[in-house]
Design an enzyme around this catalytic site. Structure first.
Site, PDB file in Angstrom:
ATOM      1  CE  LYS A 205      10.215 -17.034   1.898  1.00 38.64           C
ATOM      2  NZ  LYS A 205      10.099 -18.156   2.853  1.00 38.64           N
ATOM      3  NE  ARG A 206      13.628 -12.789   1.682  1.00 36.69           N
ATOM      4  CZ  ARG A 206      14.038 -14.008   1.422  1.00 36.69           C
ATOM      5  NH1 ARG A 206      13.943 -14.455   0.179  1.00 36.69           N
ATOM      6  NH2 ARG A 206      14.524 -14.793   2.365  1.00 36.69           N
TER       7      ARG A 206
END
Length: 456
Positions: free
Chosen positions: A235-236
């Site tokens: 998700k980063r």
């Protein structure tokens, strides 16, 4: 109904990962095809993540891909925090049965005794008879713990390599492995299908199931999902939130179809398949354990296929959220069929039709610079003259521009470039002459004259 009970146990994180959505769909397929039950359990024991809106986000995302309480196969949501008393009772039973013990060792204590910061716990407190501190599970010293996995086959874990792991913190709060197992026992879970990253927890959890006198569930660990660089989706770094795809205008049925094929296939080279066909064919035994590539370009292609397959009236309904409330829906309906063949996601509708509703089209500067070359003024002026009395249908409008272009030694493709930008604001979009027809004579002439004034 059968005794098959699968569970999906996400933690609220503020977004719903596409990998979690894939796991949820695999579980949902098992439940539906067997007449079993899909149990939704929210693992909310982390106070920092225990926000009602995040839980609602999970429920909303699941409903979008067709998993909801509207089905008799759905049960929940349950909340892990509600079972804390059962977690504590289980820990007390394990202590009483001699299958767990209290420990007061710190990480520094272990390092001092073993001389290594990488050494696992050395069992120092096993026989000290302590009555306080953290609680550790007493793992076997010899043999192997065998996990029979429907996706990965027989997986052996040497017990000697497994330390006595903590199941309850010194403050009395249970840790993941204990809470997870006790919740599954309480909820009569028969099958645990989850991401590959949980495989390392499985021997510990299986030992806990057995220590509690319960039959372990059927295990299945599905492959990790990776990006184009074959890195695990993060998700980063990657676009992984299911909600972002929903909000961009991907169709739920296309997303479901694509996610189901990340690691599994029907075996007949088909890819575009509705849920009603995929669900009865799905088998965990057929899931490929190799990493699955999340290809957003392929997902877009899937979505385009689904958009084009929609009945026109349904397509028009689906587009409504992307149309300004003030825009005339009758006008949109006149061009909807043209739009439907040209977009891959519903959010692209706006840029295709906004010129029909705005007083002045949004002129893309790069498009303007590309189209308004020497000779554009003459084309626009002559075409404006022709539009004043030409028959107002696409074929007549096209013939008029062909004749204007021919008079200036230009083929239609070259002649229509400045006209398109003047009328629609962009170099690409809906068919030009159908667009002019819907825009109308007066508004089309007005835009040609405005463009001419900017060029003068």
């Amino acid at each position: 109904m059968t005794d098959l009970r699968v569970r999906f146990a996400p933690s609220p994180t503020g977004m719903f990962h596409v990998g979690g959505a894939r796991s949820a769909l695999y579980n949902w397929a098992l439940a539906e095809q067997s007449g079993g039950t899909f149990v939704l359990r929210i693992e909310d024991t982390d106070a920092a993540r225990n926000r009602p809106e995040w839980t609602e986000g999970i429920i909303s995302a699941l409903a979008w891909i067709g998993i909801s309480g509207d089905s008799p196969h759905f049960e929940g949501p349950y909340f892990q925090s509600a079972y804390e008393a059962q977690h504590r009772e289980a820990a007390a039973k394990l202590l009483k049965d001699g299958k767990a013990y209290h420990c007061t060792c710190t990480r520094d204590d272990v390092k001092a005794r073993t001389g290594s910061e990488h050494q696992g716990y050395d069992g120092f407190c096993r026989d000290r008879g302590l009555t306080e501190g953290a609680v550790r599970f007493h793992t076997p010293d010899e043999g192997v713990t065998v996990v029979n996995d429907l996706v990965r086959g027989r997986v052996e874990f040497p017990n000697a390599a497994m330390e006595d792991f903590v199941i309850v913190r010194a403050d009395g709060s249970p840790l993941f492995n204990l809470a997870n197992v006790i919740d599954d026992i309480e909820m009569r879970i028969s099958h645990v299908m989850r991401a590959e990253e949980h495989l390392s927890n499985t021997p510990k959890q299986q030992l806990l199931w057995e220590a509690m006198g319960a039959m372990p569930p059927v295990w299945a660990h599905v492959p990790v999902i990776v990006n184009e660089k074959r890195q695990k989706l993060s998700k980063r770094r990657d676009k992984v939130a299911l909600e972002s795809y929903r909000d961009e205008g991907y169709l739920a049925e296309a997303m479901v179809n694509y996610l189901m094929l990340l690691g599994w296939g029907p075996g007949d080279d088909r890819e575009i398949m509705p849920w009603s066909e995929m669900m009865p064919m799905f088998r965990l035994e057929d899931v490929n354990p190799s990493p699955a590539f999340f290809d957003e370009k392929k997902l877009r292609a899937f979505n385009g296929e689904y958009i084009r397959a929609l009945p026109l009236h349904v397509f028009i309904q689906r587009c409504d959220p992307w149309l300004d409330p003030s825009w005339d829906r009758t006008t949109f309906a006149r061009v909807a069929e043209l739009v439907q063949t040209r977009i891959a996601v519903l959010s692209e509708v706006t840029a295709n039709v906004d010129f029909l509703f705005l007083e002045v089209p949004v002129h893309d500067q790069a498009s303007w610079d590309k189209a308004m070359k020497p000779g554009a003024t003459e084309i626009l002026n002559d075409y404006a003259e022709r539009l004043q009395d030409v028959n107002w249908d696409p074929e007549s409008l096209k013939t008029a521009l062909e004749e204007v272009g021919a008079a200036h030694g230009l083929k239609l493709g070259k002649a229509q470039a400045p006209v398109r930008v003047a009328v629609t604001g962009r170099t690409v979009g809906l068919p030009l002459f159908e667009s002019i027809e819907v825009l109308g004579r007066e508004r089309s002439l007005e835009r040609l004259r405005t463009a001419l004034s900017k060029l003068s």
